[in-house]
Design an enzyme around this catalytic site. Sequence first.
Site: not given
Length: 226
Positions: A10, A35, A37, A39, A68, A70, A139, A177
């Site tokens: 990540s 990966h 992330d 947010m 991913h 979020m 998660m 994850d």
Amino acid sequence: MQRPLIIAPSVLAADYSCLGAEVKRVESSGADWVHVDVMDGHFVPNISFGMEMVWMLRRQTGLPLDVHLMIEQPDRYARNFIEAGADIVTVHLEAQHNVLKTLRMIRDMGCKAGLAINPLTLVENALPLLSHIDLLLCMTVNPGFGGQTFIIEVLDKVRAARKYIRDHNLDVEIEVDGGIHADTAGPSVAAGANVLVAGSFLFKQPDMKTGVDRLRQRVAEVSSAG
Ligand code: DX5
Ligand code: ZN
């Protein structure tokens, strides 16, 4: 049939001041995916980065970009991440959207669709959607920050999802994850996960390949014991 093990570092844990070099570290480590992330400060109490990050990574690497989201409104932004070069876009079941519609939109754009569930979300809520997705992300920490402690109870959900996938003859990866390191990788794969996301564990290694090899080795030990 045993699914191939996929290791996905990540970049949340990378040093952003030298991102190009960090991506090269991932490539030479023998990891499989990158990966990413995303947010938004609403869905999770933290803000990371947006589609520009995916554009930039796409120019740096040919490895699959596992994005991913979020974010509270994935239906509004998933398209931008696909256009930026994402290979897999994962959205949360808990976000504010018509989940099935968002998953269909992602697939219609030729991208792989993932569905993520938080540690407290019942896996039963995700099972009916498994035939519409390529990846289920369980998660193993509450999303928002790297470096948290693995929540082992989540592995019961991994087991239930893997059984459902097997029983219904589906083709779905199960990703875990959060808090993945040498001691949590083996139990995760034994429970039925085949994609391991690791941020702090891999990026803090002086040579990332040592960390990737260690994860693969621990998984192999568990697989041969079981
Ligand atoms: C957490 C993120 C994770 C995070 C994992 O909200 O979804 O991908 O980067 O970090 P580690 O491996 O440090 O727990
Ligand atoms: Zn993640």
